[in-house]
Design a protein around this motif. Structure first.
Motif, PDB file in Angstrom:
ATOM      1  N   VAL A  13       0.846  -1.202   0.000  1.00 31.18           N
ATOM      2  CA  VAL A  13       0.000   0.000   0.000  1.00 31.18           C
ATOM      3  C   VAL A  13       0.877   1.246   0.000  1.00 31.18           C
ATOM      4  O   VAL A  13       1.994   1.236   0.527  1.00 31.18           O
ATOM      5  N   GLY A  14       0.344   2.309  -0.595  1.00 30.64           N
ATOM      6  CA  GLY A  14       1.041   3.593  -0.561  1.00 30.64           C
ATOM      7  C   GLY A  14       1.085   4.106   0.867  1.00 30.64           C
ATOM      8  O   GLY A  14       0.129   3.917   1.632  1.00 30.64           O
ATOM      9  N   VAL A  15       2.177   4.777   1.222  1.00 30.91           N
ATOM     10  CA  VAL A  15       2.384   5.138   2.627  1.00 30.91           C
ATOM     11  C   VAL A  15       1.416   6.233   3.089  1.00 30.91           C
ATOM     12  O   VAL A  15       1.162   6.372   4.280  1.00 30.91           O
ATOM     13  N   ILE A  16       0.841   6.992   2.154  1.00 27.32           N
ATOM     14  CA  ILE A  16      -0.249   7.905   2.522  1.00 27.32           C
ATOM     15  C   ILE A  16      -1.556   7.315   1.998  1.00 27.32           C
ATOM     16  O   ILE A  16      -1.707   7.077   0.794  1.00 27.32           O
ATOM     17  N   GLY A  17      -2.469   7.047   2.933  1.00 28.57           N
ATOM     18  CA  GLY A  17      -3.788   6.548   2.562  1.00 28.57           C
ATOM     19  C   GLY A  17      -4.828   7.640   2.800  1.00 28.57           C
ATOM     20  O   GLY A  17      -4.496   8.828   2.868  1.00 28.57           O
ATOM     21  N   LEU A  18      -6.072   7.209   2.920  1.00 28.86           N
ATOM     22  CA  LEU A  18      -7.159   8.163   3.175  1.00 28.86           C
ATOM     23  C   LEU A  18      -8.046   7.610   4.286  1.00 28.86           C
ATOM     24  O   LEU A  18      -8.527   6.473   4.189  1.00 28.86           O
ATOM     25  N   GLY A  19      -8.262   8.405   5.315  1.00 28.53           N
ATOM     26  CA  GLY A  19      -9.245   8.056   6.349  1.00 28.53           C
ATOM     27  C   GLY A  19     -10.609   8.530   5.903  1.00 28.53           C
ATOM     28  O   GLY A  19     -10.740   9.641   5.374  1.00 28.53           O
ATOM     29  N   VAL A  47      -3.079   7.484  -3.942  1.00 26.32           N
ATOM     30  CA  VAL A  47      -3.530   6.771  -2.739  1.00 26.32           C
ATOM     31  C   VAL A  47      -4.176   5.449  -3.153  1.00 26.32           C
ATOM     32  O   VAL A  47      -4.973   5.404  -4.106  1.00 26.32           O
ATOM     33  N   ASN A  48      -3.851   4.357  -2.451  1.00 28.44           N
ATOM     34  CA  ASN A  48      -4.501   3.067  -2.759  1.00 28.44           C
ATOM     35  C   ASN A  48      -4.948   2.326  -1.501  1.00 28.44           C
ATOM     36  O   ASN A  48      -5.271   1.147  -1.566  1.00 28.44           O
ATOM     37  N   PHE A  49      -4.992   3.048  -0.367  1.00 27.27           N
ATOM     38  CA  PHE A  49      -5.476   2.440   0.881  1.00 27.27           C
ATOM     39  C   PHE A  49      -6.500   3.382   1.510  1.00 27.27           C
ATOM     40  O   PHE A  49      -6.226   4.573   1.703  1.00 27.27           O
ATOM     41  N   ILE A  50      -7.675   2.836   1.810  1.00 24.40           N
ATOM     42  CA  ILE A  50      -8.747   3.632   2.423  1.00 24.40           C
ATOM     43  C   ILE A  50      -9.191   2.942   3.703  1.00 24.40           C
ATOM     44  O   ILE A  50      -9.389   1.725   3.727  1.00 24.40           O
ATOM     45  N   ASP A  51      -9.345   3.740   4.757  1.00 22.05           N
ATOM     46  CA  ASP A  51      -9.807   3.215   6.040  1.00 22.05           C
ATOM     47  C   ASP A  51     -11.210   3.731   6.322  1.00 22.05           C
ATOM     48  O   ASP A  51     -11.462   4.936   6.265  1.00 22.05           O
ATOM     49  N   THR A  52     -12.125   2.817   6.629  1.00 24.72           N
ATOM     50  CA  THR A  52     -13.486   3.216   6.963  1.00 24.72           C
ATOM     51  C   THR A  52     -13.965   2.368   8.142  1.00 24.72           C
ATOM     52  O   THR A  52     -13.174   1.691   8.798  1.00 24.72           O
ATOM     53  N   ALA A  53     -15.277   2.409   8.417  1.00 24.09           N
ATOM     54  CA  ALA A  53     -15.865   1.583   9.476  1.00 24.09           C
ATOM     55  C   ALA A  53     -17.352   1.462   9.221  1.00 24.09           C
ATOM     56  O   ALA A  53     -17.965   2.358   8.635  1.00 24.09           O
ATOM     57  N   VAL A 280       1.264   2.763   6.914  1.00 23.04           N
ATOM     58  CA  VAL A 280       0.423   3.706   6.170  1.00 23.04           C
ATOM     59  C   VAL A 280      -0.162   4.728   7.146  1.00 23.04           C
ATOM     60  O   VAL A 280      -0.474   4.407   8.286  1.00 23.04           O
ATOM     61  N   VAL A 281      -0.279   5.957   6.653  1.00 24.01           N
ATOM     62  CA  VAL A 281      -0.809   7.078   7.438  1.00 24.01           C
ATOM     63  C   VAL A 281      -2.151   7.453   6.816  1.00 24.01           C
ATOM     64  O   VAL A 281      -2.252   7.534   5.590  1.00 24.01           O
ATOM     65  N   ILE A 282      -3.169   7.684   7.650  1.00 26.19           N
ATOM     66  CA  ILE A 282      -4.519   7.861   7.071  1.00 26.19           C
ATOM     67  C   ILE A 282      -5.158   9.200   7.435  1.00 26.19           C
ATOM     68  O   ILE A 282      -6.130   9.252   8.203  1.00 26.19           O
ATOM     69  N   PRO A 283      -4.683  10.311   6.861  1.00 26.89           N
ATOM     70  CA  PRO A 283      -5.330  11.591   7.130  1.00 26.89           C
ATOM     71  C   PRO A 283      -6.765  11.604   6.609  1.00 26.89           C
ATOM     72  O   PRO A 283      -7.066  11.017   5.563  1.00 26.89           O
ATOM     73  N   GLY A 284      -7.623  12.286   7.319  1.00 26.29           N
ATOM     74  CA  GLY A 284      -9.022  12.393   6.914  1.00 26.29           C
ATOM     75  C   GLY A 284      -9.253  13.650   6.092  1.00 26.29           C
ATOM     76  O   GLY A 284      -9.452  14.720   6.656  1.00 26.29           O
ATOM     77  N   ALA A 285      -9.193  13.546   4.771  1.00 24.81           N
ATOM     78  CA  ALA A 285      -9.390  14.722   3.911  1.00 24.81           C
ATOM     79  C   ALA A 285     -10.872  14.992   3.725  1.00 24.81           C
ATOM     80  O   ALA A 285     -11.652  14.074   3.510  1.00 24.81           O
ATOM     81  N   ARG A 286     -11.246  16.273   3.791  1.00 23.69           N
ATOM     82  CA  ARG A 286     -12.650  16.654   3.606  1.00 23.69           C
ATOM     83  C   ARG A 286     -12.919  17.215   2.222  1.00 23.69           C
ATOM     84  O   ARG A 286     -14.049  17.568   1.916  1.00 23.69           O
ATOM     85  N   SER A 287     -11.876  17.353   1.401  1.00 20.95           N
ATOM     86  CA  SER A 287     -12.054  17.950   0.069  1.00 20.95           C
ATOM     87  C   SER A 287     -10.993  17.363  -0.858  1.00 20.95           C
ATOM     88  O   SER A 287      -9.968  16.842  -0.400  1.00 20.95           O
ATOM     89  N   PRO A 288     -11.217  17.455  -2.170  1.00 25.22           N
ATOM     90  CA  PRO A 288     -10.203  16.983  -3.119  1.00 25.22           C
ATOM     91  C   PRO A 288      -8.857  17.687  -2.904  1.00 25.22           C
ATOM     92  O   PRO A 288      -7.807  17.048  -2.981  1.00 25.22           O
ATOM     93  N   GLU A 289      -8.885  18.980  -2.589  1.00 22.92           N
ATOM     94  CA  GLU A 289      -7.628  19.724  -2.392  1.00 22.92           C
ATOM     95  C   GLU A 289      -6.841  19.126  -1.230  1.00 22.92           C
ATOM     96  O   GLU A 289      -5.630  18.918  -1.318  1.00 22.92           O
ATOM     97  N   GLN A 290      -7.538  18.857  -0.125  1.00 23.86           N
ATOM     98  CA  GLN A 290      -6.838  18.274   1.032  1.00 23.86           C
ATOM     99  C   GLN A 290      -6.280  16.898   0.675  1.00 23.86           C
ATOM    100  O   GLN A 290      -5.149  16.563   1.040  1.00 23.86           O
ATOM    101  N   ALA A 291      -7.053  16.105  -0.046  1.00 19.81           N
ATOM    102  CA  ALA A 291      -6.597  14.751  -0.392  1.00 19.81           C
ATOM    103  C   ALA A 291      -5.333  14.804  -1.244  1.00 19.81           C
ATOM    104  O   ALA A 291      -4.371  14.058  -1.009  1.00 19.81           O
TER     105      ALA A 291
END
Ligand code: NAP
Length: 327
Positions: A13-19, A47-53, A280-291
């Protein structure tokens, strides 16, 4: 984006993911179109790793990711979800029947036959010591419901207990410039055992983006407003358990470290990427710009020794007395 092996899942996985907690919109608003655009921007940025619940928006976050997977079936994504927090927090609920029902619902929400990774979602501490729970998780693998399992933990002690279990593929834990304790024992133990580390709340709920000041307010339905003292869930999940004023004081010391052309958020993410043992680190982006901006952090230079020392010293002086013994 640099690729790393995600612990015992064996996946790259890429080291930056998405929360994807914020995509559930149970704190703050994220419209469906914006959520899908944020997912697309992250993936287009590498990004190729996404964390959800299952509990994020009671399934909304998973269902949006499911829609995205249908739009982009060749994106090569690894999706991690979590289970266990849609019921009262009682170890008696951690049964095979419930695991089957919960993972079946997540498979349907995501539209996949097998979940890539399911994590126990900060379960009550006694759950980590119940052998039968982990046998049941092994059963889910044999049944083809999940490919791997891991845990999302609150404390370093829980992380160490989980790492000692042979079937645990990953541990998700809070790690950021305001939460250094996992560096002491958890990361070395995970590395030695080959367990992946998913670093969550990397921006301390946005504090480490450097965009907030004493006048910043958050919407009524945002946990950064209503959970500042742990009213709804563990206070460590909101601003990493640091009071807002102290967090701002720390950020003011860190901002002078930020090189030209880099944002404070990118520096904060880069610092985590460089900690040995992080998968992997999973910052929670709220917009395309943040992602997009978060994904770019993987390309910056590592922090210099002077910068690293400033992070450590600031933590030791301002943060350690408040949080180090807590989680
Ligand atoms: N118990 C658990 O297992 C658990 C608990 C918490 C989180 N998580 C996971 O960890 C993920 C991340 O946690 P989190 O969202 O709470 O905290 P976070 O990633 O530390 O902070 C997210 C916030 O940072 C700000 N931000 C993000 N990217 C930015 C950028 N490029 N520039 C400026 N600001 C930026 C946004 O704030 P604004 O809203 O102000 O724009 C965003 O809401 C979650 O999505 C979830 O997947 C798991």
């Amino acid at each position: 984006v640099e690729q790393r092996i995600l612990g015992r899942t064996g996946r790259q996985v890429g080291v930056i993911g998405l929360g994807a907690w914020q995509l559930g919109a149970d704190w703050g608003e994220v419209a469906e179109d914006d959520a899908l655009a944020t997912l697309a921007a992250a993936v287009d940025a590498g990004v190729n790793f996404i964390d959800t619940a299952d509990v994020y928006g009671d399934g909304r976050s998973e269902r949006l990711i499911g829609s995205f997977l249908r739009q982009r079936p060749d994106a090569g994504l690894t999706v991690a979800t979590k289970m266990g927090r849609r019921v009262a927090q009682d170890p008696a609920h951690y049964t095979l029947d419930n695991f089957r029902a919960w993972t079946d619902r997540s498979r349907e929400n995501l539209g996949v036959p097998t979940l890539d990774l399911v994590q126990l979602h900060c379960p009550p501490t006694p759950v980590y010591s119940i052998d039968r729970v982990f046998d049941d998780l092994d059963t889910l693998i044999q049944e083809g419901r999940i490919a791997s399992y891991g845990v999302s933990v609150e404390t370093c002690a829980e992380a160490l207990t989980a790492i000692a279990r042979p079937g645990v593929a990953t541990v998700q834990i809070i790690l950021n410039m305001l939460r250094l304790k996992p560096l002491d024992e958890v990361l070395p133990a995970a590395r030695a055992a080959g367990v992946g580390i998913i670093a969550r709340v990397p921006l301390a709920s946005g504090l480490l983006s450097g965009r907030y000041d004493e006048h910043t307010t958050f919407p009524e339905n945002d946990h950064r407003n209503y959970n500042r003292h742990g009213e709804a869930f563990d206070v460590g999940e909101t601003f990493s358990g640091v009071d807002f004023a102290t967090g701002l004081a720390v950020v003011r010391r860190l901002v002078p470290l930020v090189p030209a052309g880099v944002t404070t958020a990118q520096l904060a993410l880069r610092w985590i990427v460089d900690q040995p043992g992080v998968s992997v680190v999973i910052p929670g982006a709220r917009s395309p710009e943040q992602a997009r901006s978060n994904a770019e952090a993987a390309d910056w230079d590592p922090l210099s020794p002077v910068e690293l020392a400033t992070v450590r010293q600031t933590y030791d002086e301002l943060i350690r007395p408040l949080v180090h013994d807590r989680w």
